[in-house]
Write a protein that holds these residues in place. Structure first.
Motif, PDB file in Angstrom:
ATOM      1  N   TYR A   1       0.838  -1.200   0.000  1.00 53.90           N
ATOM      2  CA  TYR A   1       0.000   0.000   0.000  1.00 53.90           C
ATOM      3  C   TYR A   1       0.875   1.253   0.000  1.00 53.90           C
ATOM      4  N   PHE A   2       0.422   2.294  -0.724  1.00 52.27           N
ATOM      5  CA  PHE A   2       1.123   3.577  -0.707  1.00 52.27           C
ATOM      6  C   PHE A   2       0.114   4.711  -0.583  1.00 52.27           C
ATOM      7  N   ARG A   3       0.594   5.843  -0.127  1.00 54.21           N
ATOM      8  CA  ARG A   3      -0.218   7.061  -0.108  1.00 54.21           C
ATOM      9  C   ARG A   3       0.683   8.255  -0.397  1.00 54.21           C
ATOM     10  N   VAL A   4       0.212   9.137  -1.297  1.00 51.10           N
ATOM     11  CA  VAL A   4       0.939  10.355  -1.643  1.00 51.10           C
ATOM     12  C   VAL A   4       0.031  11.536  -1.351  1.00 51.10           C
ATOM     13  N   ASN A   5       0.502  12.502  -0.582  1.00 47.79           N
ATOM     14  CA  ASN A   5      -0.304  13.663  -0.219  1.00 47.79           C
ATOM     15  C   ASN A   5      -0.536  14.577  -1.427  1.00 47.79           C
TER      16      ASN A   5
END
Length: 476
Positions: free
Chosen positions: A435-439
């Motif tokens: 899983y990844f998250r980029v603001n």
């Protein structure tokens, strides 16, 4: 005390303004003898004031008797002040008859369920008297273009539809017909905000406009009624009409477009669109709908994988009875008759325990087997056995990479792409996924797309958090 008819009406209006509604009724009773019935009937302010006083004291039926006594009909000749008071009377009476709370007309929910056609609904019904009065009022109120008239219309429109939606067996034909009483272009796009408490914290929530609600109800009703071309047209128009959506309505409109295409014979487009939706909204019923399409194409392995993902996904098992039937069909095609029978049986006994109807196709499927019937008291045991079976297909993650090790991979799935940023999954080392998250303020955010090559590090899993990618950057 001698009064003129104007002074009489002004006194009633003043008491109402001070919220002394019972006193207003008493004042009318004590002084009405000074005037003829014609004088009272001709004073629109007095009539509106009395309707208001009777409404606020819960004398709904007496308000209608009052109108009858003074031979007052509600029609195109009715003055706006009387019509507005009458509209609020209908609103209060409808709320009381349907045991609704003070905020019942506020729509804060979405239609999260299977988009199945209702094949057992009896849509021949007798409308209640209050519904007929409301429908007549709507036609009259559309003649006036101001905030006061629209406020009554808005409250009635949302209240009637939400009350119907809350019923155990929604009459979708009524929902569709009621929506047709108001052209969507006459409804406003203004959005209200309310304060809601989530996880102990108070937050401001923006509500969908009346116009967005109209499209949500109308498209849902058309899907349920099997009117697929109309559903496609309405859902497509909804996506073209609004720039911002609430309650993930953009997802649900897109989903209805895909399912309409499926039912109109365009399965390939339906698959592509449901795949796109699934990347944004990983709901079990969308996985099921996609699995059904793959099954229709003879791609049973793909269908089975998606159906297993769906049954393992969040959602009450009681609502997955058709999914269990689908799994039974797919397992039978694989030659696993024992597991196929158990899935059919679980679908059957859940229906029996909830006292729901049993479709003929399920009875026929069960009767294909010589297996001994599973009794109702074995429901929990069967659930436990099949949950172990479903869990055996869950992805078992391998040992994570070292925290400081830099890895490379490709963006494989995008879950959300909104004002907060973008999140999803990166595929790396062949078949591994993280899983990844980029603001939103990260320069990478605008470049995120399926297939983009990136490098990253992995933050290991803890007791309460799963592993995730960190320091994600584009490979140039």
């Amino acid at each position: 005390m001698s009064l003129s008819i104007i002074e009489f009406s002004q006194a009633i209006l003043k008491l109402n303004k001070e919220k002394k509604h019972a006193e207003a009724l008493k004042f009318f009773k004590e002084n009405k003898g000074q005037f003829s019935e014609e004088q009272i009937a001709d004073n629109v302010y007095l009539i509106a004031g009395m309707i208001t006083a009777l409404r606020h004291t819960n004398n709904f039926d007496n308000a209608f008797k009052f109108l009858n006594h003074y031979k007052l009909s509600i029609d195109y000749k009715t003055k706006e002040i009387v019509l507005n008071a009458y509209g609020w009377l209908l609103f209060s009476k409808f709320k009381a008859e349907n045991l609704l709370n003070d905020n019942h007309h506020i729509e804060t929910e979405i239609f999260e369920d299977e988009e199945t056609v209702e094949d057992n609904g009896n849509y021949h019904f007798n409308k209640s008297e209050i519904i007929q009065l409301i429908e007549n009022f709507i036609l009259l109120s559309l003649c006036f273009d101001n905030e006061f008239a629209y406020s009554v219309l808005s409250n009635l429109f949302n209240s009637v539809l939400k009350a119907e939606k809350k019923k155990p067996n929604v009459n979708w034909q009524f929902v569709s017909d009621f929506c047709d009483k108001i052209a969507p272009e006459l409804l406003k796009t203004d959005c209200r905000t309310i304060e809601v408490v989530r996880k102990g914290e108070s937050k401001t929530m923006e509500l969908a406009s009346d116009k967005e609600n109209w499209f949500a109800y109308k498209s849902k009703a058309l899907m349920k009624l099997g009117k697929f071309q109309e559903c496609y047209d309405v859902s497509k128009l909804a996506l073209e009409t609004f720039e911002k959506f609430h309650y993930s309505n953009d997802i649900w409109f897109a989903r209805r477009i895909a399912l309409s295409k499926k039912n109109l014979g365009n399965s390939e487009d339906a698959i592509k669109e449901l795949q796109q939706i699934l990347r944004k909204k990983k709901e079990w019923f969308i996985q099921k709908e996609l699995a059904e399409l793959y099954k229709e194409q003879g791609k049973n392995d793909k269908a089975f994988d998606l159906a297993i993902d769906a049954v393992n996904n969040f959602g009450d098992l009681e609502f997955k009875i058709d999914l269990l039937y689908l799994l039974g069909e797919l397992l039978k095609a694989k030659g696993d008759n024992d597991m196929a029978f158990k899935h059919y049986a679980l679908s059957l006994i859940i229906r029996q325990s909830e006292e729901w109807s049993v479709p003929e196709k399920l009875i026929d499927a069960i009767n294909q087997f010589q297996n001994e019937k599973i009794p109702l008291d074995k429901l929990q045991a069967l659930k436990s056995e099949l949950k172990k079976y479903w869990n055996s297909f869950k992805f078992q993650p391998e040992k994570s990479a070292a925290p400081n090790q830099k890895l490379s991979g490709k963006i494989d799935k995008i879950l959300h792409n909104d004002e907060k940023g973008t999140d999803g999954f990166i595929k790396y080392n062949g078949n591994k996924s993280v899983y990844f998250r980029v603001n939103a303020d990260d320069t990478l955010n605008s470049k995120i797309s399926i297939g983009l090559e990136v490098e990253f590090k992995i933050i290991p899993a803890t007791t309460d958090k799963k592993e995730k990618a960190n320091q994600v950057s584009e490979i140039k």
